[in-house]
Design an enzyme around this catalytic site. Structure first.
Site, PDB file in Angstrom:
ATOM      1  N   GLU A  33       0.269  -5.920  -1.563  1.00  0.00           N
ATOM      2  CA  GLU A  33      -0.594  -5.652  -0.417  1.00  0.00           C
ATOM      3  C   GLU A  33      -2.048  -5.981  -0.736  1.00  0.00           C
ATOM      4  OE1 GLU A  33      -1.962  -1.954   2.478  1.00  0.00           O
ATOM      5  OE2 GLU A  33      -0.238  -1.703   1.157  1.00  0.00           O
ATOM      6  N   ARG A  71      -2.464  10.614   1.658  1.00  0.00           N
ATOM      7  CA  ARG A  71      -1.079  10.773   2.122  1.00  0.00           C
ATOM      8  C   ARG A  71      -0.349  11.822   1.279  1.00  0.00           C
ATOM      9  NH1 ARG A  71       2.903   8.169   5.477  1.00  0.00           N
ATOM     10  NH2 ARG A  71       1.265   6.864   6.363  1.00  0.00           N
ATOM     11  N   GLU A 120      10.080   3.275   3.777  1.00  0.00           N
ATOM     12  CA  GLU A 120       9.611   4.229   2.773  1.00  0.00           C
ATOM     13  C   GLU A 120      10.266   5.611   2.839  1.00  0.00           C
ATOM     14  OE1 GLU A 120       5.013   3.360   2.047  1.00  0.00           O
ATOM     15  OE2 GLU A 120       5.546   3.302   4.172  1.00  0.00           O
TER      16      GLU A 120
END
Length: 883
Positions: A309, A392, A801
């Site tokens: 990413e 997160r 995920e």
């Protein structure tokens, strides 16, 4: 018989007690049975989801999925080529004329200054064209700054060496061998900083040095934590938990092919990236080029898992600079050891916590009280995406449970490891496993084991109408974790299996079994609001076929296949009539990285938006030709009537369903749920439950997974075959993370790895990945039926995920097996808490058994009167890890 003939009397063979016979064979010697299991999912059905409220379809006839494109387990579009080896990846692209091979010049130490780079010997090697460094980049007018959020990295070092593997330059040559020889011939000079700054490798190093990225420090708090911890009758626990990192180990290492355009003002770049636009912009910046002259193309990746990413861009930029300096095409493919040393991994975490629970005197039900937890992550030497990863983790450290009071604070540690980065789950699994470890600790303190432990978890799950610690409501009608738990408890026959495990452990000494059931919820959306957008370009041709381009990249997860199914359903044509072409920055500009499991949600909706625009254009022709006319007939007629057969589609998630402002203050007079005024970080939750049963060989520390049952709510699946595959893959990768995959760095606990900061576990020889032998012997995966999701395309849910954490059921099942072993070896009471770092490697498992062999290894064989001290060492010892 010969001994008898010679009148030699032998003593009778010693009798081995039955319970010791389990030591006679190891898992290595025992033939592994064939893997079996089931893959279950509902019959295909079409359900409208988010499009009911976002797409203007008043004039269009109702969608009839006559070819059953949605909900059908269609084969992955590239499956045949994957299996045959015909799929083309970046390193397979035939080399263009004049192409040079590139190898990175990397530092071999950390935390020092770069004094000089002598290229003389390298440039004398036959075939070597150049060794490109910082001065060359400046010479072409490029910017040396890199970084996805904060520009705290460099393409080439301008003087600071922060980690082993800092990029100093790139050698380019006619052959790969010559380029490698050039790198080996360069003489690099270093010097110490001279200010006494320590080398910081681990989280504990960072804590001692106060080395933090302070801008990442965030906190969420609800209720009176101190009051709940001190409440009368509360059972309180405190402790620490270490969670290790994980290598992405995608099959294809990072690879880039840069081809200068004919006017030498731009480039065509083929890159194994999850972020086409990010790669485009970084390469343009590094070469001093305009973005509209740089085109990045990605046909497919050989796996990404988040590692491509942001962490592909430094090597892509290096190759682009070399191509600009030489004016020739350049290919740079990282060797596996280089990829592992330089590109970063899943973040290691350290948690320090206090928690409480109470037992209701009337009902006997144990209820969770307060949780006070501090999270520290190892971010490495640059920020990369570590802040959002930590965020997160903070969002997910509640697990699926309602705490009466809650405080979670986190900060990223600045160390001299390479920048760590996104990895499947993006901090969520670390947060959830920390929570489950705390729940496990509380259960031990209340002597809740087996069925009572299961009931404890079940009784404390969120209910519809509750609010999370960040203020998001658990919506009634979409909260399916309790139902999934109850269903799996019954279908997997957990209570009977627990009894069977207990009986097995009673009669066997050197092998023990354990069983664990755990739930999960995983929030779906980019927590940065601006990233929740996507585009697509759709063309209809006059032969009735459809071509789709969109901003997402295909890395084996089946994104292109699902997007094609959405388009085929919209046009009412067979799936075979739709083709999704390579992802390219000149087709869909300003795209968002393919990450956060959001890609089908975004690009499926964007594609549907484009399809509906074309269908609206075609409506007059369709009405005239009638409903039975084929798309070919309609498109041909429309072409001759000069009707546009192409459309750009766009989707953005509604403002009220994404985004979270950590710094927001409560408005005057606010009396709503705590923290809700800060935003709504997730569009919805993908949910699931898993059960794993393991058998542990106490003499070797090996384990095998006897059975795993996984039940996941994926809404109304667009492609259940792909979703089941994603669940199986995520579960297995999660098992690897929590058991056999261990990163070892040159830190204070591994002083034999030098220089400090070097990754020891480079390549598959030192880094152990799950293999066929680690697959559950019985593996049952099921998609929930009768569930819908009004917040995504065709009522589906993201899947990449969320199932990853469920692999941790193996970790906790191993811990259950060890508990039973320690009852016999250490005389511990059943259910007593003991610390087990993650991953539960064979070494860590073996040394947690606490038998006489462990005693000799841990406290020595000599007699010592301090028996109490030795007992403490024996019960608390764990092999060191790198965190």
């Amino acid at each position: 018989e010969r001994l008898k003939e010679k009148h030699i009397v032998t003593p009778p063979a010693p009798r081995v007690p039955d319970e010791h016979l389990s030591a006679a064979a190891s898992f290595v010697e025992t033939a592994k049975p064939s893997i079996e299991g089931t893959q279950s999912f509902p019959a295909p059905k079409f359900l409208a989801g988010l499009e009911k409220t976002t797409e203007k379809q008043e004039k269009l006839p109702p969608v009839v999925d006559k070819h059953k494109n949605i909900g059908t387990p269609s084969t992955h579009a590239s499956a045949a080529m994957h299996c045959s080896g015909e799929a083309i990846y970046v390193d397979d692209i035939p080399k263009p004329a004049g192409m040079l091979h590139a190898v990175l010049l990397l530092s071999d130490r950390a935390n020092c200054r770069l004094v000089g780079v002598d290229k003389t010997a390298a440039l004398e090697i036959e075939g070597v064209v150049d060794v490109v460094t910082y001065e060359d980049l400046i010479g072409i007018g490029g910017s040396n700054k890199l970084g996805p959020i904060v520009k705290d990295e460099e393409v080439f070092s301008s003087g600071s060496i922060r980690n082993v593997g800092t990029v100093i330059g790139v050698a380019v040559a006619e052959t790969l061998e010559a380029a490698q020889a050039a790198v080996n011939a360069v003489v690099v000079s270093y010097a110490e900083y001279g200010d006494g700054r320590p080398t910081v490798i681990s989280i504990q190093d960072a804590i001692r040095a106060g080395s933090y990225y302070e801008l990442t420090r965030h906190k969420l708090e609800v209720g009176d934590v101190e009051g709940a911890l001190a409440s009368e009758g509360a059972v309180t626990v405190s402790g620490e938990f270490n969670v290790a990192g994980q290598e992405h180990f995608y099959l294809e290492s990072n690879s880039t092919l840069v081809i200068p355009t004919e006017d030498k003002k731009g480039f065509d770049i083929f890159s194994s990236t999850q972020a086409v636009t990010k790669t485009q912009m970084c390469c343009a910046s590094a070469t001093g080029s305009m973005a509209n002259r740089v085109t990045v193309k990605t046909k497919r990746l050989g796996g990404g898992f988040g590692g491509k990413e942001t962490r592909n861009v430094f090597s892509a930029a290096a190759a682009a600079v070399a191509a600009k300096v030489t004016g020739r095409p350049v290919r740079l493919t990282l060797d596996r050891n280089v990829d592992m040393q330089t590109t970063g991994q899943r973040h290691a975490f350290y948690a320090k916590y206090k928690a409480s629970a109470t037992i209701d005197r009337d009902t006997g039900v144990a209820k969770l009280g307060a949780l006070d937890v501090k999270l520290f992550s190892n971010a490495g030497c640059a920020l990369d995406l570590s802040g959002p990863v930590l965020d997160r983790a903070l969002f997910h450290v509640d697990g699926v449970y309602k705490w009466s009071a809650f405080r979670a604070e986190g900060v990223c540690c600045k160390t001299d490891q390479p920048p760590h980065t996104a990895f499947r789950g993006f901090g969520g699994p670390q947060g959830i496993v920390i929570c489950e470890n705390i729940v496990d600790h509380l259960a031990s303190a209340m002597d809740l084991t087996g069925r009572k432990l299961d009931e404890f978890r079940r009784a404390n799950m969120y209910k519809g109408g509750d609010h999370t610690h960040f203020g998001q409501e658990i919506l009634r009608g979409t909260w399916n974790v309790p139902t999934a738990w109850d269903n799996l408890m019954t279908s997997a026959n957990v209570e009977d299996r627990r009894l069977a495990v207990a009986e097995y452990n009673r009669v066997t000494k050197w092998k023990k079994r354990g069983i664990s059931i755990l739930p999960t919820k995983f929030g779906i959306a980019f927590t940065a609001k601006f990233m929740n957008q996507g585009g697509a370009l759709v063309h209809v041709y006059t032969d009735g076929t459809v071509l789709v381009s969109h901003g997402g990249t295909e890395m084996g997860q089946g994104l292109h296949t699902k997007v094609a199914q959405v388009a085929a359903c919209a046009f009412g044509i067979p799936l075979s009539d739709v083709h999704v072409c390579e992802t390219a920055s000149d087709k869909v500009a300003n795209s968002i990285p393919t990450a956060a499991s959001m890609s089908t949600d975004m690009y499926g909706m964007a594609t549907l938006n484009a399809c509906n625009e074309i269908l609206n254009n075609l409506l007059p022709v369709r009405n005239r030709l009638g409903p039975e006319a084929s798309l070919k007939e309609v498109a041909t007629a429309a072409f001759f009537e000069r009707i546009d057969l192409s459309a750009h589609g766009f989707f953005r998630l509604a403002d009220e369903r994404c985004g979270f402002d950590w710094n927001a203050s409560a408005p005057p007079g606010y009396d709503g749920p705590s923290n809700q005024y800060k935003g709504h970080p997730f569009n919805y939750f993908t949910q699931g439950v898993a059960i794993s049963e393991v058998e542990v060989d106490l003499l070797t520390g090996d384990h095998r997974i006897l059975r795993a049952d996984v039940l996941v709510d994926v809404g109304s699946s667009i492609n259940p075959a792909i979703d089941v595959g994603q669940i199986e893959g995520a579960f297995t990768q999660g098992v690897g993370w929590c058991t056999i995959e261990e990163m070892i760095w040159g830190d204070s606990d591994h002083s034999w790895v030098r220089p400090a900061g070097r990754l020891f576990t480079q390549g598959p020889g030192a880094y152990k990945l799950p293999s066929f032998n680690d697959t559950p012997e019985i593996f049952n995966v099921k998609l929930m039926d009768g569930v819908a999701n009004p917040f995504a395309v065709h009522s589906s849910k993201a899947i990449g995920e969320p199932p990853f954490f469920l692999g941790c059921t193996v970790f906790f099942a191993i811990k259950e097996a060890l508990r039973d072993a320690r009852i016999e070896t250490l005389g511990e009471i059943k259910g007593k808490q003991f610390s087990l770092m993650l991953p539960a490697t064979s070494e860590r498992i073996r040394m947690s058994v606490g038998d006489e062999i462990c005693r000799d290894g841990i406290v020595g064989t000599g007699f010592d009167e301090n028996v109490k001290l030795h007992k403490e060492k024996l019960t608390t010892f764990q092999p060191k890890g790198s965190f």
